[in-house]
Design an enzyme around this catalytic site. Structure first.
Site, PDB file in Angstrom:
ATOM      1  N   SER A 186       2.684 -11.137   5.481  1.00  4.68           N
ATOM      2  CA  SER A 186       2.317 -11.272   4.075  1.00  4.68           C
ATOM      3  C   SER A 186       1.757 -12.646   3.713  1.00  4.68           C
ATOM      4  CB  SER A 186       3.525 -10.966   3.207  1.00  4.68           C
ATOM      5  OG  SER A 186       4.538 -11.904   3.461  1.00  4.68           O
ATOM      6  N   HIS A 214       4.182  -4.352   3.539  1.00  7.02           N
ATOM      7  CA  HIS A 214       2.867  -4.705   2.978  1.00  7.02           C
ATOM      8  C   HIS A 214       1.775  -3.768   3.495  1.00  7.02           C
ATOM      9  CE1 HIS A 214       3.856  -8.364   0.736  1.00  7.02           C
ATOM     10  NE2 HIS A 214       4.791  -8.526   1.648  1.00  7.02           N
ATOM     11  N   LYS A 245       6.991  -2.196  -3.446  1.00  6.32           N
ATOM     12  CA  LYS A 245       5.670  -2.840  -3.495  1.00  6.32           C
ATOM     13  C   LYS A 245       4.619  -1.796  -3.885  1.00  6.32           C
ATOM     14  CE  LYS A 245       6.965  -6.827  -0.771  1.00  6.32           C
ATOM     15  NZ  LYS A 245       7.737  -7.058   0.446  1.00  6.32           N
TER      16      LYS A 245
HETATM   17  C1  PLP Z   1       9.145  -7.513   0.675  1.00  9.55           C
HETATM   18  C2  PLP Z   1       9.543  -7.305   2.078  1.00  9.55           C
HETATM   19  C3  PLP Z   1      10.816  -6.850   2.418  1.00  9.55           C
HETATM   20  C4  PLP Z   1      11.891  -6.659   1.390  1.00  9.55           C
HETATM   21  O1  PLP Z   1      11.645  -5.542   0.605  1.00  9.55           O
HETATM   22  P1  PLP Z   1      12.685  -5.171  -0.547  1.00  9.55           P
HETATM   23  O2  PLP Z   1      12.585  -3.690  -0.669  1.00  9.55           O
HETATM   24  O3  PLP Z   1      12.222  -5.887  -1.760  1.00  9.55           O
HETATM   25  O4  PLP Z   1      14.018  -5.607  -0.093  1.00  9.55           O
HETATM   26  C5  PLP Z   1      11.092  -6.600   3.741  1.00  9.55           C
HETATM   27  N1  PLP Z   1      10.163  -6.810   4.704  1.00  9.55           N
HETATM   28  C6  PLP Z   1       8.939  -7.270   4.416  1.00  9.55           C
HETATM   29  C7  PLP Z   1       7.941  -7.476   5.514  1.00  9.55           C
HETATM   30  C8  PLP Z   1       8.596  -7.542   3.097  1.00  9.55           C
HETATM   31  O5  PLP Z   1       7.388  -8.010   2.810  1.00  9.55           O
END
Ligand code: PLP
Length: 401
Positions: A186, A214, A245
């Site tokens: 990310s 992502h 997301k």
């Molecule tokens: C945002 C993210 C997470 C965490 O996700 P949540 O559902 O908000 O706990 C885990 N792994 C990656 C690669 C992320 O970008």
């Protein structure tokens, strides 16, 4: 309340964070999430830093789907899944996610952080090896820590180093080996080379795991994820991801893979066994989101168009970006104070952005990170590009200046 030294110690650590410029303040938004948000002071800002890739957070259809599930299933369950916290909507969402990802079964969690935290310990022990990309997400690192398997680390997206680690784990006589990577990183928008990873896994008899936080919903022609993008659907052993997301943006996570893996996690994974069930309105809305993006690729197509347009125009103006195709666009400013000043100026110009500098990114790699959304209009993107040009000129950082 009798240990004053504890509190004064914390105060001085917080002061240090502030004076080092590492303190993370929270900007307060007074509206829904979206391509435009209203800040607490009443100003409208164009939002370029949400993980709202498909524009479905704050979206009316998403809200209505959540409201329908709220009405039908109620607000909450006051239970973990295995006692009395599993509703039809949870089973439907698990089945739908499996279908979407091309796997056999899926288990839901309250967050992807929990999915990653609870995936390793039930499946691997001291006889096994976890071979992890150096830039993997914090939740993967924490999950690996909770497990007794031997740890091997390879340089980010470096296939030669990955092979070295596979050889080392093989030479150490490890029983099972699993290669673990973010599908997309990310900070850089880098896409993992899953085709090469799958080849190496086959060569050394290793398992593969990707975190698709992502990627799920928009990477690949039909948005299935990085495995679709890289042409390896059906060849990844374990997929974790988030519902927080692109897939609606509320919260929730999942682990998906072979039936026996998911069944083992339901029996043994601690964040699943000892934490409350995902709220039914989130499950219902996620289901509606998956239905919507399975029927039409319109949103991911618009996202990719916006991404291509922004990447082309920002370079034309004279900024340096990390090359790529992902909607995460790192605009490189290199110098930490410049990145801070730049983000602050963009905020004054009505654009919400985040600046990143050491230690979040390597020294000398300071940047602002732009994240495109399907919800951005061409007009909004042009406004943002104009602001970039103006701030860039003011700070004297454009290439052709
Ligand atoms: C945002 C993210 C997470 C965490 O996700 P949540 O559902 O908000 O706990 C885990 N792994 C990656 C690669 C992320 O970008």
């Amino acid at each position: 309340m009798s240990d004053q030294a504890f509190y004064s110690g914390l105060q001085s650590k917080l002061e240090t964070l502030r004076s080092d410029g590492l303190f993370k303040p929270e900007r307060v938004i007074a509206s829904r999430q979206g391509s435009e948000v209203v800040s607490q002071d009443g100003r409208t800002l164009i939002n370029m830093c949400a993980n709202n890739y498909l524009g479905l957070s704050g979206d009316e259809q998403t809200s209505r789907a959540a409201a329908a599930a709220l009405e039908k299933y109620g607000y909450g369950l006051s239970s973990v899944r295995f006692i009395c916290g599993t509703q039809t909507v949870h089973k439907e969402l698990e089945a739908k996610l499996s279908e979407f990802l091309g796997t056999e079964d899926t288990i839901l969690y309250a967050a992807a952080f929990d999915a990653n935290g609870g995936v390793f310990e039930p499946l691997f022990d001291e006889n096994d090896a976890i071979i992890s990309d150096a830039l993997n997400h914090a939740s993967i690192i924490d999950g690996v820590r909770l497990c007794k398997a031997a740890r091997y680390r390879y340089a980010n997206n470096d296939m030669a180093d990955l092979e070295k680690q596979l050889i080392a784990a093989t030479d150490a006589g490890k029983r099972h080996k699993i290669i673990v990577t973010d599908g997309v990183f990310s900070m850089d928008g880098t896409i993992a080379q899953l085709d090469s990873i799958v080849e190496l896994a086959e060569k050394y008899g290793a398992l593969t795991m990707i975190d698709e936080s992502h990627a799920s919903g928009f990477m690949g022609k039909t948005g299935r994820g990085t495995h679709e993008h890289c042409g390896v659907i059906g060849k990844i052993d374990i997929i974790t991801g988030t519902l927080g997301k692109a897939l609606g943006g509320a919260m929730g996570g999942f682990t998906s893979g072979r039936r026996e893996v998911i069944e083992t996690l339901r029996q043994k994974s601690r964040p699943y066994l000892f934490s409350n069930t995902l709220a039914p309105m989130i499950a219902g809305a996620s289901l509606a989101v998956l239905d919507r993006i399975s029927k039409s690729t319109e949103l991911r197509d618009r996202l990719m168009e916006n991404t291509a347009y922004f990447r082309q125009e920002i370079e034309r103006i004279g900024f340096t970006i990390k090359p790529g195709t992902h909607p995460v666009v790192p605009v490189m400013l290199f110098d930490a104070p410049v990145a801070q000043k730049f983000a602050a100026r963009m905020f004054e110009l009505g654009v919400l952005l985040s600046g990143f500098f050491y230690p979040v990114v390597p020294m000398g790699q300071a940047r602002v990170r732009v994240q495109l959304s399907a919800a951005h209009t061409r007009e909004q993107l042009d406004t943002v590009l104009k602001a970039f040009e103006q701030a860039g000129k003011e700070l004297g950082i454009l290439k052709n200046q």
